[in-house]
Motif scaffolding. Sequence first.
Motif, short mmCIF file in Angstrom:
data_model
loop_
_atom_site.label_atom_id
_atom_site.label_comp_id
_atom_site.label_asym_id
_atom_site.label_seq_id
_atom_site.Cartn_x
_atom_site.Cartn_y
_atom_site.Cartn_z
N ASP A 175 -9.89 -2.94 -1.88
CA ASP A 175 -9.61 -3.26 -3.28
C ASP A 175 -8.28 -4.00 -3.41
O ASP A 175 -8.17 -4.94 -4.22
CB ASP A 175 -9.57 -1.97 -4.12
N LYS A 176 -7.27 -3.60 -2.65
CA LYS A 176 -5.97 -4.27 -2.73
C LYS A 176 -6.07 -5.71 -2.18
O LYS A 176 -5.48 -6.63 -2.76
CB LYS A 176 -4.92 -3.49 -1.93
N PHE A 201 0.85 -1.19 0.00
CA PHE A 201 0.00 0.00 0.00
C PHE A 201 0.89 1.24 0.00
O PHE A 201 1.94 1.26 0.63
CB PHE A 201 -0.90 0.02 1.24
N SER A 232 -11.60 2.03 0.79
CA SER A 232 -11.69 1.48 -0.58
C SER A 232 -10.34 0.96 -1.04
O SER A 232 -10.24 -0.12 -1.65
CB SER A 232 -12.20 2.55 -1.55
N SER A 233 -9.28 1.73 -0.76
CA SER A 233 -7.93 1.29 -1.13
C SER A 233 -7.58 -0.02 -0.45
O SER A 233 -7.06 -0.95 -1.10
CB SER A 233 -6.91 2.37 -0.76
#
Length: 406
Positions: A342-343, A169, A338-339
């Motif tokens: 989604d990852k 990330f 969301s990040s």
Amino acid sequence: MPSPTSGGTGMIFQAILSNAWETIDQNFYTRLAQTVDPIDSTITFYAEILSSGILKSFDKNDNEVENDALVELLKQPNENQNFQQFIKEWLYYHYSHGWNYVVPQSTSVGFERRLGGNSKTSLYNCDPDHIVFNNQGTLWNFFSLNKETNFDYKPYSFRAIKYKDVISFYDVRQNPERPYIGVSRLLSLRQQIQNYYLSLQGKENLIKRSGSTLVSLDAKTEDMGMDSEIGTGQFDKDGNPITTTHKEKLEEQLRATGLGTNSMGIMFSTLPLKSTPLSQGLENINFDRLSVEDARQILNKFNLPKEFQNLTSETAKFQNRQMAMIEVIQNTIEPLASSFCDKIRAYFNWENKIVLDFSHLPVFSDNEQTKITTQQSQVDMYIGLNEKGLIDDNQLKKILQDYGII
């Protein structure tokens, strides 16, 4: 907040004031964030909100899925943490360093991306302060970097974890010198953090020195008699008389009574002395005021609304704080969520969409109730206008349709 010069904290601030900022081996940002209150309190504030989200899963038709295996993994990512603890830790590393890794581990080696069956997968956050890269590669071979770069992580006894096998990330952007790590917001705040520390250090020094006095000679003065030589009645081996002074003789006689030793105890001075408070000059400096502007710039870097900055004695109105909280959730927390989701989903190539839902939070229900109350008052106003003949029935009907009443 801990003293900036106590124990390990003092070592951190030695790094702050050194050239460690100029290197690409910035392995002290987690500890730095924990030490500087504006950074620690802001990240902790965001982490509490992020951890309040409810994990949900939806299929391709947007139907909610019950008992989703990936959601179940996230609810209990490893044997030591639940989701709330895990996501708080994740955000702390993410915001302090500007990057962080989630490392999947499986009871069956090579099955980390598979959920279910006989193997069990766990997820672990790695604190970048303790990551040691073994083969860092170069920008030239960036496209092969995924295969080449690996690292050790002592807290969990991980050895040679490959970069391609972690869930990575990045907060702001990837580091151009080492694309497998990110760039920390703290790097651009170096001056503000140093100033903030120095203000705290100055305040601490003022407190420590309060009541302490430095005694020194006031000026050069002629001998006043106590330092004049007198005979002892003894002679050296060459037959020369041994002399002393009145002051030395008195000190020796007092030490003989047990009042002192050769190194400490009684001392006579025949010269005028002056005393100076060690805090002189410091008491006129408002260290709290000096630190406020630096703290404000730090908080702004993390997009914390002024309603939550608490830098003045004024308290923000409840309605303003409510709107600021909605802003925080929509502009900061939901993009982070969301990040993260989604990852995680991409790593496991998961068909269902994983989300963190915040619609249950009181701030949204309160806001919805406020909207309903406002709409009701406006509808009542238009009905009153109709009764007074100021608008006709067709106009009123259209207004009620616009408000969804009919």
